[in-house]
Design a protein around this motif. Structure first.
Motif: not given
Length: 112
Positions: A84-89, A92-93, A99-100
């Motif tokens: 959801a963070l990746y898709w909508f915001f 946030s990447f 994190l990755a």
């Protein structure tokens, strides 16, 4: 249709892994688990410390405690949040990349 590159998928997988591990195991996130779980450490006959998790309360509190004590369960919700963070915001990447990288470092650390 939503398309994703393989490198972004790898980043999402590792970010989800690290976020899940953070919530379920890391001491820094113990405040999240504290209202729902109690951790008891016991020494066995060989002198090894073992960890027992006790779920607190009833109803919703107990349900959340069961959720937080299950790596696989938290993993689903962590994955949903990461996607959801990746898709909508998109901004946030950078957080997801951090994190990755931490997740990849954790995997490497456990293999060495």
């Amino acid at each position: 249709m939503f398309e994703i590159s393989w490198i972004h998928l790898v980043i999402l997988v590792l970010a989800s892994f690290r976020l899940t591990h953070f919530i379920v195991f890391d001491e820094l996130a113990s405040f999240i688990r504290a209202p729902f779980l109690t951790t008891i450490y016991q020494e066995d006959a060989d002198g090894q410390m073992s960890q027992q998790i006790e779920i607190k309360g009833t109803g919703l509190r107990r349900w959340i405690g069961k959720l937080l004590s299950c790596y696989w369960c938290v993993g689903i919700w962590s994955s949903a949040l990461v996607v959801a963070l990746y898709w909508f915001f998109p901004a946030s990447f950078i957080f997801l990349v951090i994190l990755a990288v931490a997740g990849a470092a954790a995997v490497i650390e456990t293999k060495t």
